[in-house]
Design an enzyme around this catalytic site. Structure first.
Site, short mmCIF file in Angstrom:
data_model
loop_
_atom_site.label_atom_id
_atom_site.label_comp_id
_atom_site.label_asym_id
_atom_site.label_seq_id
_atom_site.Cartn_x
_atom_site.Cartn_y
_atom_site.Cartn_z
N GLY A 28 0.81 -1.21 0.00
CA GLY A 28 0.00 0.00 0.00
C GLY A 28 0.85 1.26 0.00
N THR A 29 2.15 1.06 -0.04
CA THR A 29 3.08 2.17 0.12
C THR A 29 3.40 2.92 -1.16
OG1 THR A 29 4.74 0.48 -0.12
CG2 THR A 29 4.26 1.17 2.12
N ARG A 83 17.18 10.66 -0.87
CA ARG A 83 16.44 10.83 -2.12
C ARG A 83 14.97 10.46 -1.89
NH1 ARG A 83 16.47 9.44 -7.87
NH2 ARG A 83 14.61 10.60 -8.42
N ILE A 84 14.07 11.36 -2.25
CA ILE A 84 12.64 11.06 -2.19
C ILE A 84 12.23 10.64 -3.60
CG2 ILE A 84 10.34 12.01 -1.74
CD1 ILE A 84 12.11 11.87 0.80
N THR A 107 3.83 9.80 -2.90
CA THR A 107 3.78 8.59 -2.07
C THR A 107 4.53 8.82 -0.76
OG1 THR A 107 5.65 7.68 -3.29
CG2 THR A 107 3.46 7.00 -4.00
N GLN A 162 2.85 8.43 2.94
CA GLN A 162 3.39 7.58 4.00
C GLN A 162 3.61 8.35 5.29
OE1 GLN A 162 4.06 4.11 4.13
NE2 GLN A 162 2.61 4.47 2.52
N GLY A 187 14.60 4.74 3.73
CA GLY A 187 13.20 4.35 3.86
C GLY A 187 12.45 5.29 4.78
N GLY A 199 8.75 4.69 5.32
CA GLY A 199 7.43 4.14 5.64
C GLY A 199 7.17 4.06 7.14
N GLU A 200 8.22 3.90 7.91
CA GLU A 200 8.05 3.77 9.35
C GLU A 200 8.59 4.98 10.12
OE1 GLU A 200 8.62 -0.60 10.61
OE2 GLU A 200 9.54 -0.46 8.65
MO1 MOS Z 1 7.56 -3.11 9.28
S1 MOS Z 1 6.77 -3.32 11.17
O1 MOS Z 1 9.20 -3.39 9.59
O2 MOS Z 1 6.70 -4.32 8.42
#
Ligand code: MOS
Length: 759
Positions: free
Chosen positions: A472-473, A649-650, A655, A659, A723, A725-726
């Site tokens: 979904g990212t 780098r983005i 997206t 995120q 990264g 996403g987190e």
């Molecule tokens: Mo993420 S919790 O490292 O899928």
């Protein structure tokens, strides 16, 4: 360009809309449970109503007589299932608590039977008619429960050493300003929109598994091991994942059960577990407790940081997140002493959940820094600025890049932080108390070995195949952008195929590594194609004959020289006497073992990065939050939040924005809404549905302002990507709690923050 698709700044890619957006919003996208299989039988799980003890009897007579019920599998008749090892120790499984192995029950909600029937409704009806009797034992639910057992992680795991520098206790004793505080965070469950599903289809001795997964090669190899078959006979398909957040990263016990069911019935079997079952048949974020001490000089210079963490885990599994490995490097602490402990209870085994270590541990650290700032009577941004560091206070190694100061500067400016009046309760509007708080976000940059196949045709169409995962990212989109950029074609001309073990392997979509890893791998494959075309372009007669290949680039379907001379792709392919160039590339990051791709094929990902290498690889952010608390009702609102993030780098500002915004929203939920409630007597989760498990809805969220801070880092990986996403949901909860203190003068150290704590 819009707020959701910000104009790219330096070192950022275009906000290309998601290539799978249309398929997803029109329902064309086939999630694993949607894939059509011929005449499936439907499975329904029966789960344990006790948390500890023995099954005395499973009476399925009333279920078996229902027409259309095909089979009921229990520990008595399912047969052999081999062990595939615990994920955290190099195996495949989310847990070593394997259901249907014996009469023993290890946690509430453990699978005790699988009912198979002609329809979902029949299977469910039959499951409800099964009568189970138990001999219950005493179950330990959590911290403080009788029988819960606390062990320092370093004693039981080689994967964790408690970071330590200098003599923190002595430094604390001599520190003119100090705090000593305790925090806690609750259990949380991922609750992705998409439920946990598994569909298994046998064709002879070959098994195809359709299952939403963050690691299809892990499922493939793990299930093969469990069933005792050759991994080459197992094919796993997961083209779309309807949310995962870590919950679909490791193999859970249900998959082999459904594979065995399909083999027994000799027809496809489909399982969609219920929302409630999802709380106990997969993983979750365990509750944590923390004790922190900070000592500082009167000018804010930190002298000491101690952090003792406690994390709940299951009875047998040494699962831990150990966030001190990253918190200890956040600031120039002077001295550090940490210890992480696990607390064994009679629960299902926890697992990864978005920013597993950082969400609880950074909540504690960033709250404590705010408390220290209050004790120092210093602005909390200034306190962080004074203790900023470009090298690791633990190892002395430098950060490859660290733009935390720039993030604070830009976020503070956009938020209007300079207008803040420091005294708690000093900012009001009508009946509302206004509080402003801030906190740091951090996430280690992970990268792993991977392989990919890239093909460029004479007509300028390209394809990329890699068993990476778009959870979904936006992975489909940014991987296509990387190929398009390197091959000088439009993103629409690149077909990206992911989520299928017939493609070369990529690591688990965990640790926010996918964009960095796969873009680096695809870039390497594209470079090999470029080399061939550049050689063809310069070798013989033609517009680029005799040029230095190092000066060439690919743009607009052509190979181009700096001053504009160019050769068309079609002409170069003609010269090469081929219609397409295809490259299979294996990419192994520095610090990973030379056989990392080989082990990836066998289901073991290797992720490096963070604090492991010669330099520290981390992305950073600064988050500012405004809360408004009603003077009388104590209702808590969050009208606005601003986050500034620097992550190399983005690839795509749309997206990335999505995120980071989603992360901040989750962080607000983590601060104010989210918690899995435990019945301590029964060691059972009680709010196991989306009505009672609170997540923020539109009405809870005001303005979220995401700023992308330009950062160039050519050392992290070839793609220059960190990264993110987190990253966005780290620090948010602390920023909210700090804002709540600023509004009310009340320090809430236990999440989530609720009205009753403010009365
Ligand atoms: Mo993420 S919790 O490292 O899928």
């Amino acid at each position: 360009m819009s707020a959701a698709a910000p104009a790219p700044k330096e070192n950022m890619g275009n906000p290309v809309p998601r290539t799978d957006a249309r398929a997803k919003v029109t329902g064309e996208a086939r999630y694993p449970a949607d894939v059509g299989v011929t005449k499936p039988a439907y499975a329904y799980l029966v789960t344990s109503a006790i948390a500890q003890g023995e099954l005395s009897h499973i009476d399925s007579a009333a279920a078996r007589v229902i027409p259309g019920v095909l089979e009921i599998l229990t520990h008595e008749n399912i047969g052999a299932i081999a062990d595939a090892g615990f994920f955290a120790q190099g195996g495949a499984m989310s847990t070593t608590l394997l259901p249907l192995r014996s009469r023993h029950i290890a946690h509430d909600g453990e699978i005790i039977a699988v009912v198979l029937a002609e329809t979902f409704e029949l299977a469910r009806e039959a499951a409800y008619r099964i009568k189970v009797s138990y001999q219950p034992g005493a179950a330990s639910a959590t911290f403080g429960s009788a029988g819960a057992q606390t062990i320092p992680v370093a004693q039981v795991s080689h994967q964790h050493e408690d970071p330590k520098v200098g003599d923190a206790h002595r430094a604390l004793a001599g520190a003119p300003v100090k705090i000593d505080v305790e925090y806690s965070t609750p259990p949380q469950h991922h609750n992705a929109m998409e439920l946990f599903s598994t569909t298994c289809v046998w064709s002879g001795d070959e098994l195809t598994i359709y299952e939403p997964s963050q690691f299809v090669y892990g499922v493939k190899n793990g299930v093969a091991k469990q069933l005792g078959i050759d991994a080459g006979k197992v094919h796993v398909v997961s083209h779309f994942v309807g949310g995962a957040f870590g919950s679909k990263g490791s193999l859970t016990p249900r998959t082999a059960l459904i594979a065995i069911a399909a083999r027994k019935l000799n027809r496809p079997v489909k399982l969609v577990a219920t929302r409630t079952q999802g709380f106990t048949i997969a993983t979750y974020r365990a509750e944590t407790r923390h004790r922190l001490q900070l000592g500082a000089q009167r000018d804010g210079k930190l002298l000491a940081y101690t952090h003792t963490g406690f994390e709940v885990t299951s009875r047998p599994d040494n699962y831990f997140v150990g966030g001190t490995e990253d918190t200890c490097r956040m600031y120039n602490f002077g001295s550090v002493a940490t210890q992480v402990n696990i607390v064994h209870a009679d629960r299902n085994t926890p697992g990864f959940m978005r920013s597993p270590p950082h969400v609880p541990y950074m909540f504690a650290l960033e709250s404590a820094l705010d408390e220290l700032a209050v004790a120092l009577q210093m602005d909390p941004v200034e306190l962080r600025r004074r203790n900023d560091t470009l090298k690791d206070p633990v190892s002395g190694k430098p950060y490859s890049s660290r733009s935390l100061a720039q993030c604070y500067e830009q976020a503070a400016q956009a938020f209007g932080w300079s207008q803040r009046s420091a005294a708690p309760g000093s900012m009001t509007e009508g009946d509302w108390l206004i509080g402003w708080g801030c906190a740091t976000a951090v996430y280690p940059t992970h990268i792993g070995a991977a392989a990919a196949r890239v093909r460029l045709s004479h007509d300028g169409q390209a394809s990329v195949q890699v068993a990476a995962h778009d959870i979904g990212t936006g992975a489909y989109t940014v991987i296509g952008q990387m190929a398009a950029e390197r091959l000088g074609i439009q993103p629409e001309a690149v077909k990206v195929e992911l989520g299928d073990t017939k493609f070369p392997p990529a690591p688990v979509a965990g640790g926010s590594n996918t964009t960095a890893t796969v873009c680096s791998t695809v870039m390497t494959a594209c470079n090999a194609i470029r080399d061939k075309l550049f050689k063809a372009a310069t070798a013989q007669q033609g517009p680029l004959a005799g040029r230095d290949v190092r000066q060439l680039d690919m743009r607009d379907g052509k190979v181009v020289a700096p001053e504009g001379a160019s050769a068309k792709l079609a002409a170069l392919f003609h010269r090469l006497e081929t219609s397409a160039l295809e490259e299979y590339t294996e990419w192994i990051p520095e610090g990973a073992p030379p056989d990392a791709v080989k082990t990836l094929y066998s289901g073991k990902p290797t992720l490096v990065g963070g604090a492991q290498g010669k330099k520290l690889l981390y992305a950073f952010g600064a988050e500012f939050v405004e809360v408004r608390i009603h003077r009388r009702t104590r209702e808590i609102r969050v009208p606005r939040a601003t986050g500034a993030f620097a992550a190399g780098r983005i690839m795509n500002t749309r997206t990335a924005h999505s995120q980071l915004m989603g992360g901040m929203i989750w962080g607000i939920g983590s601060a104010l809404h989210e918690a899995t409630e435990l019945d301590r007597r029964a060691a059972r989760y009680v709010n196991t549905n989306l009505a009672d498990y609170l997540v923020p809805v539109n009405a809870d969220i005001g303005e979220i302002n995401v700023l992308l801070v330009p950062e160039v880092d050519n050392e992290v990986n070839p793609a220059g990507v960190k990264g993110l996403g987190e990253l966005g949901n780290v620090g948010t909860a602390a920023a909210v709690a700090n804002a709540v203190y600023h509004a009310t003068g009340k320090r809430i150290r236990d999440l989530p923050i609720r009205i009753e704590q403010l009365l």
